[in-house]
Design a protein around this motif. Structure first.
Motif, PDB file in Angstrom:
ATOM      1  N   SER A  58      -7.486   4.655   4.704  1.00  0.00           N
ATOM      2  CA  SER A  58      -6.261   5.440   4.524  1.00  0.00           C
ATOM      3  C   SER A  58      -6.577   6.587   3.591  1.00  0.00           C
ATOM      4  CB  SER A  58      -5.139   4.576   3.938  1.00  0.00           C
ATOM      5  OG  SER A  58      -5.321   4.403   2.557  1.00  0.00           O
ATOM      6  N   LYS A 102     -16.165  10.028  -1.681  1.00  0.00           N
ATOM      7  CA  LYS A 102     -15.081   9.899  -2.659  1.00  0.00           C
ATOM      8  C   LYS A 102     -15.413   8.848  -3.705  1.00  0.00           C
ATOM      9  CE  LYS A 102     -11.077  11.393  -0.146  1.00  0.00           C
ATOM     10  NZ  LYS A 102      -9.643  11.287  -0.146  1.00  0.00           N
ATOM     11  N   THR A 158      -5.604   6.743   0.640  1.00  0.00           N
ATOM     12  CA  THR A 158      -5.699   6.247  -0.733  1.00  0.00           C
ATOM     13  C   THR A 158      -6.745   5.164  -0.952  1.00  0.00           C
ATOM     14  OG1 THR A 158      -3.933   4.657  -0.320  1.00  0.00           O
ATOM     15  CG2 THR A 158      -3.287   6.802  -1.221  1.00  0.00           C
ATOM     16  N   GLY A 159      -7.340   4.626   0.125  1.00  0.00           N
ATOM     17  CA  GLY A 159      -8.318   3.558  -0.059  1.00  0.00           C
ATOM     18  C   GLY A 159      -8.882   3.048   1.252  1.00  0.00           C
ATOM     19  N   CYS A 199     -14.443   5.915  -6.134  1.00  0.00           N
ATOM     20  CA  CYS A 199     -13.433   4.879  -5.940  1.00  0.00           C
ATOM     21  C   CYS A 199     -13.686   3.711  -6.893  1.00  0.00           C
ATOM     22  CB  CYS A 199     -13.460   4.403  -4.491  1.00  0.00           C
ATOM     23  SG  CYS A 199     -15.063   3.791  -3.965  1.00  0.00           S
ATOM     24  N   ARG A 251       0.827  -1.199   0.000  1.00  0.00           N
ATOM     25  CA  ARG A 251       0.000   0.000   0.000  1.00  0.00           C
ATOM     26  C   ARG A 251       0.862   1.250   0.000  1.00  0.00           C
ATOM     27  NH1 ARG A 251      -3.313  -2.841   4.406  1.00  0.00           N
ATOM     28  NH2 ARG A 251      -4.883  -3.879   3.158  1.00  0.00           N
ATOM     29  N   ILE A 252       0.352   2.289  -0.642  1.00  0.00           N
ATOM     30  CA  ILE A 252       1.061   3.566  -0.704  1.00  0.00           C
ATOM     31  C   ILE A 252       0.984   4.285   0.645  1.00  0.00           C
ATOM     32  CG2 ILE A 252       1.030   5.857  -1.780  1.00  0.00           C
ATOM     33  CD1 ILE A 252      -0.082   4.433  -4.301  1.00  0.00           C
ATOM     34  N   ALA A 253      -0.194   4.250   1.265  1.00  0.00           N
ATOM     35  CA  ALA A 253      -0.414   4.932   2.546  1.00  0.00           C
ATOM     36  C   ALA A 253      -0.854   3.911   3.593  1.00  0.00           C
ATOM     37  CB  ALA A 253      -1.489   6.005   2.386  1.00  0.00           C
ATOM     38  N   ALA A 260      -9.713   1.510  -3.909  1.00  0.00           N
ATOM     39  CA  ALA A 260      -8.752   2.611  -4.024  1.00  0.00           C
ATOM     40  C   ALA A 260      -9.550   3.842  -4.437  1.00  0.00           C
ATOM     41  CB  ALA A 260      -7.683   2.286  -5.068  1.00  0.00           C
ATOM     42  N   ARG A 293      -2.937   2.075   6.368  1.00  0.00           N
ATOM     43  CA  ARG A 293      -4.362   2.058   6.691  1.00  0.00           C
ATOM     44  C   ARG A 293      -4.527   1.929   8.194  1.00  0.00           C
ATOM     45  NH1 ARG A 293      -7.664  -0.862   1.829  1.00  0.00           N
ATOM     46  NH2 ARG A 293      -6.784   0.471   0.232  1.00  0.00           N
ATOM     47  N   GLU A 352      -8.264   9.494  -8.045  1.00  0.00           N
ATOM     48  CA  GLU A 352      -7.668  10.828  -7.902  1.00  0.00           C
ATOM     49  C   GLU A 352      -8.595  11.864  -8.511  1.00  0.00           C
ATOM     50  OE1 GLU A 352      -3.601  11.491  -8.840  1.00  0.00           O
ATOM     51  OE2 GLU A 352      -3.143   9.377  -8.588  1.00  0.00           O
TER      52      GLU A 352
END
Length: 83
Positions: free
Chosen positions: A33, A62, A35-36, A64, A5-7, A77, A9, A80
């Motif tokens: 998080s 958001k 990002t998701g 997704c 994962r980028i960020a 996710a 959770r 953007e």
């Protein structure tokens, strides 16, 4: 298993809503998080791969898309925002 994962959770237990095509299905947000998230869906109904996740307690709405599905859980996710 290596974390991809980028960020990071954070475990949460929040009521959410999966919104698409004028319909809204309740869900439980299990982790979140920037990002998701991972959601638990208790409805047997089909829903699309892209939708809006709403979490009223966070004031969050958001768009997704689904990254994975496993029984009643899905990983999403956040899309953007266009620049």
């Amino acid at each position: 298993m290596e974390e991809q994962r980028i960020a990071p959770r954070h475990r949460v237990l929040k009521a959410g809503t999966v919104e698409f095509g004028g319909d809204a299905l309740p869900c439980t947000v299990r982790n979140l998080s920037a990002t998701g998230a991972a959601l638990e869906i208790n409805s047997p109904l089909w829903f699309p791969d892209r939708f809006v996740l709403a979490i009223a307690s966070e004031g969050l709405r958001k768009p997704c898309h689904i990254v994975w599905r496993k029984e009643k859980r899905i990983g999403i996710a956040f899309d953007e925002a266009p620049r």
